[in-house]
Write an enzyme that holds these catalytic residues in place. Structure first.
Site, PDB file in Angstrom:
ATOM      1  N   LYS A 126       0.293   4.438  -0.214  1.00 42.40           N
ATOM      2  CA  LYS A 126       0.872   4.152   1.102  1.00 42.40           C
ATOM      3  C   LYS A 126       1.016   5.441   1.913  1.00 42.40           C
ATOM      4  O   LYS A 126       0.723   5.482   3.101  1.00 42.40           O
ATOM      5  CB  LYS A 126       2.232   3.444   0.931  1.00 42.40           C
TER       6      LYS A 126
ATOM      7  N   GLN B  31      10.298   0.317  -2.583  1.00 47.58           N
ATOM      8  CA  GLN B  31       9.307  -0.263  -3.497  1.00 47.58           C
ATOM      9  C   GLN B  31       9.984  -1.192  -4.506  1.00 47.58           C
ATOM     10  O   GLN B  31      10.978  -0.824  -5.131  1.00 47.58           O
ATOM     11  CB  GLN B  31       8.555   0.867  -4.221  1.00 47.58           C
TER      12      GLN B  31
ATOM     13  N   ASP C 256       8.358  -3.788   5.802  1.00 47.63           N
ATOM     14  CA  ASP C 256       7.904  -4.658   4.715  1.00 47.63           C
ATOM     15  C   ASP C 256       8.144  -6.132   5.052  1.00 47.63           C
ATOM     16  O   ASP C 256       7.573  -7.021   4.422  1.00 47.63           O
ATOM     17  CB  ASP C 256       8.740  -4.323   3.474  1.00 47.63           C
TER      18      ASP C 256
HETATM   19  N1  GUN Z   1       5.834  -4.193  -4.800  1.00 45.97           N
HETATM   20  C1  GUN Z   1       4.652  -4.855  -4.856  1.00 45.97           C
HETATM   21  N2  GUN Z   1       4.249  -5.184  -3.618  1.00 45.97           N
HETATM   22  C2  GUN Z   1       5.181  -4.722  -2.766  1.00 45.97           C
HETATM   23  C3  GUN Z   1       5.312  -4.747  -1.352  1.00 45.97           C
HETATM   24  O1  GUN Z   1       4.481  -5.273  -0.617  1.00 45.97           O
HETATM   25  N3  GUN Z   1       6.432  -4.159  -0.866  1.00 45.97           N
HETATM   26  C4  GUN Z   1       7.362  -3.587  -1.666  1.00 45.97           C
HETATM   27  N4  GUN Z   1       8.420  -3.055  -1.085  1.00 45.97           N
HETATM   28  N5  GUN Z   1       7.269  -3.548  -2.967  1.00 45.97           N
HETATM   29  C5  GUN Z   1       6.179  -4.106  -3.511  1.00 45.97           C
END
Ligand code: GUN
Length: 303
Positions: free
Chosen positions: A71, A115, A138
């Site tokens: 990311k 995350q 998100d």
């Molecule tokens: N863990 C797996 N996919 C995601 C996501 O799209 N966002 C977040 N915050 N955690 C994740």
């Protein structure tokens, strides 16, 4: 076609790839790169304002570390800044909440991504609820979900948004079409239903799940099938209407490595379009996170 990778023929410059069964490959890596490139041009055209995505990772989970690094890398490619806060797994719930509160108050941070999953013992909901809708890039908080339901401005969750971008890019018609989403998670399935069914997209959507009876009969009516149940290989050719667009959002770690919900080899022979795994919906999640971060800056009055 220039080359063949497994059962997927790679792109030439002018042609969309097809599987050897004839399905169009909805190439998430390629579309992610296009979207990131476009975003970078937008950022530059706006005079490259400092727009910052903050990522928060609690603990030492290796796959999560890989996701978070990816990311940050893509943020840099899009011309966005990023800041990472790594938190020791021995931290308390209160300490994590304090860090997120600081990021919320920080005017130099425009998007916050915590995350998930948090390590055992932490309450993710109490952390997420601290993030205001504008910074919730998100799209996962209760308030963001409420805004999506009410069709108010806010951020949609990145994975289902990525599915929508693939459908748009590959010209898959949605209005009046039948869509079936398999899986009812708050991360993907539920928001996917809302995005497919909302005004302007106008699909007729069915939500299927682990208790759906006659699943193949239900999915077999779908012009658009989104598999998001997290059950390895559960969607086979018998679940798919000939010519349907099939998008695989499932991720399962098995002895054979990471596999999706869709049995690619059998389904590609029936489908009209299909996402590969990996390289389908996963990369789109990151592209949409960057789009949301840029949109967050506008919501916060930065540009
Ligand atoms: N863990 C797996 N996919 C995601 C996501 O799209 N966002 C977040 N915050 N955690 C994740």
């Amino acid at each position: 076609m220039t080359a063949s990778v497994g059962r997927v023929a790679a792109h030439s410059d002018t042609d969309w790839a097809r599987t050897d069964g004839g399905a169009i490959v909805m190439d998430g890596n390629r579309l992610r790169d296009t979207l990131i490139d476009r975003l970078r041009q937008k950022v530059e055209a706006a005079g490259s304002p400092e727009v910052c995505l903050a990522t928060v990772l609690v603990g030492e989970d290796k796959p999560s570390q890989v996701y978070v690094r990816a990311k940050q890398k893509k943020a840099a490619e899009a011309g966005l800044a990023s800041r990472h806060v790594g938190i020791d797994g021995s931290a308390t719930q209160a300490e994590i909440e304090e860090i997120v509160r600081d990021l919320v108050a920080d005017r130099g941070v425009h998007g916050i991504l915590v995350q998930l999953p948090l390590p055992e013992g932490f309450d993710a909901e109490r952390v997420l609820e601290l993030i205001p809708p504008a910074k919730d890039v998100d799209g996962l908080t209760e308030r963001s979900m409420g805004r999506l339901v009410r069709d108010l401005p806010g951020h949609a969750p990145c994975t289902p948004l990525g599915v929508m971008r693939l459908l748009e890019h590959y010209g898959v018609a949605t209005a009046g079409k039948t869509a079936v989403v398999v899986g009812r998670s708050t991360l993907v399935g539920l928001p996917q239903v809302l995005l497919l069914g909302r005004k302007g997209t106008d699909a007729t959507v069915t939500l299927a799940h682990s208790r759906t009876s006659e699943l193949a009969a239900v999915t077999g009516r779908a012009d658009i099938l989104v598999a998001a149940a997290g059950v390895a290989g559960m969607i086979t050719a018998e679940h798919v209407k000939p010519g349907a667009a099939v998008l695989d959002v499932g991720i399962s770690r098995t002895a054979d490595g990471i596999v999706g919900d869709v049995d690619f080899d059998s389904v590609q022979a029936v489908a009209g379009a299909i996402t590969p795994m990996p390289g389908g919906t996963g990369p789109m999640t990151i592209a949409c996170l960057m789009e949301n971060t840029w949109a967050a800056a506008a919501m916060l009055g930065v540009r």
